[in-house]
Scaffold this active site. Structure first.
Site, PDB file in Angstrom:
ATOM      1  N   ASN A 172      44.410  93.167  37.818  1.00 16.53           N
ATOM      2  CA  ASN A 172      45.648  92.811  37.129  1.00 16.53           C
ATOM      3  C   ASN A 172      45.343  91.816  36.007  1.00 16.53           C
ATOM      4  OD1 ASN A 172      48.203  92.085  36.308  1.00 16.53           O
ATOM      5  ND2 ASN A 172      48.939  91.488  38.324  1.00 16.53           N
ATOM      6  N   SER A 175      50.136  90.847  34.157  1.00 15.72           N
ATOM      7  CA  SER A 175      51.389  90.242  34.593  1.00 15.72           C
ATOM      8  C   SER A 175      51.872  89.273  33.523  1.00 15.72           C
ATOM      9  CB  SER A 175      51.203  89.492  35.912  1.00 15.72           C
ATOM     10  OG  SER A 175      52.366  88.729  36.200  1.00 15.72           O
TER      11      SER A 175
END
Length: 355
Positions: A172, A175
């Site tokens: 990730n 975000s």
């Protein structure tokens, strides 16, 4: 309780504060109150990605169960795969409340949770305790802490820790709720992160699960190609397209639309699908598997993502609104659409709209 009954109770849950409702849903799942999907998958939905067989291409996106407290029960709801996380090296409480907003008029969600989670040690212990064989493919989504983070140290350490327990690992870097995280999608920083991951992966004596990178739908057109090239150059097997958006696509009817955070749900669908098509065109024929995420709430939505270039799809907001009965419905609808258009399997329709 069956998934259908659990879904019938969803209107009652929607009357509760969104974060409180989410916590209650996880607790109910942990205690088996959502039941399990006993239906067999339609054979047309079976597919393979990253060399891994999937019973169906419909998955649960990261963010629903960040600390892996209910992954086993979630896997029994009929998903082809479930992605736990995002997990960070150290526990963190996330951003101040309120930080989760239900845009009911738009069937959408805005969150600025800040990746609240119990940390890596608890996460790995819970995944390691899952009984085998697992009923669905397991993904582990990794990210960095808000404070005292070193991406070039932390991502490789996270990968090494979850590699023995995950079928694939999602990185990730997109975000919108961790300051500076999206900067890691920049060409130079992303290459450094992926190079560090590749070096750690090469040195592992045990399992080396596939790596996928989760990207934002808000990347400028000129920033997409460097992301694709960096992924391919460093042996990344796939991209998740996409995370939540900081844009506010019109029209949004909810008075909560001005809240800060990442928007998910139907208003994200067109934006994420266009990004998916762009990535699919750039990566076509180059051994990069795409996962379509953003606004999936029906078999038709899933089919659209597959036709746009995704081999797998993920959902989040629709599951939060409709509950467990949504999963078998999407599978049925998707199977019917594949047969209607003469496809023999999922792989046959992947990317037909961009060829």
């Amino acid at each position: 309780m069956t998934p259908r009954i659990a879904s019938i109770l969803m209107p009652l849950v929607r009357g509760i504060d969104p974060e409180r409702a989410h916590d209650l849903a996880l607790r109910a799942l942990r205690f088996g109150l959502a039941g399990a999907d006993r239906g067999a998958d339609d054979p047309i939905l079976a597919t393979t990605a990253f060399g891994i067989p999937f019973r169906n291409p419909v998955g649960l996106a990261a963010g629903f169960d960040k600390s892996a407290v209910a992954i086993g029960p979630l896997m029994r709801l009929g998903f082809g795969f479930v992605e736990a996380g995002s997990v960070t090296p150290r526990p963190q409480i996330g951003n101040p409340k309120p930080r989760l907003f239900r845009l009911s008029e738009d069937r959408a969600v805005i969150n600025r949770m800040g990746m609240n989670n119990a940390g890596l040690a608890a996460f790995v212990a819970r995944l390691n305790a899952l009984p085998r064989p697992r009923p669905a493919v397991l993904g582990a989504n990794i990210a960095i802490n808000k404070e005292k983070a070193d991406p070039f140290r932390d991502y490789p350490a996270l990968y090494a820790a979850v590699a023995p327990v995950a079928d694939y690992v999602a990185v990730n870097v997109s975000s919108p709720n961790t300051p500076g995280l999206r900067d890691l999608q920049g060409e130079e920083q992303l290459r450094q992160v992926l190079a560090a991951l590749a070096a750690t992966r090469a040195g592992l004596a045990g399992p080396r699960p596939p790596i996928v990178v989760k990207i934002a739908p808000d990347l400028a057109p000129g920033a997409v190609e460097p992301v694709v090239e960096a992924a391919i150059a460093h042996g990344v097997e796939g991209l998740i397209v996409s995370n939540t958006t900081i844009a506010r696509p019109a029209p949004l009817r909810s008075p909560l639309k001005s809240q800060t955070g990442g928007l998910s749900g139907p208003p994200l669908r067109a934006l994420s699908t266009e990004m998916l098509k762009r990535v699919a065109r750039l990566s076509r024929g180059r051994n990069l598997t795409l996962i379509g995420c953003g606004g999936v709430g029906s078999g038709a939505d899933a089919y659209e993502k597959l036709r746009a270039g995704a081999s797998l799809v993920q959902l989040y907001a629709a599951f939060a609104y409709e509950g467990p009965a949504l999963v078998p419905r999407i599978r049925r609808e998707l199977a019917a659409l594949l047969r209607r258009d003469g496809f023999r399997e999922v792989a046959d329709c992947v990317g037909v709209d961009i060829r």
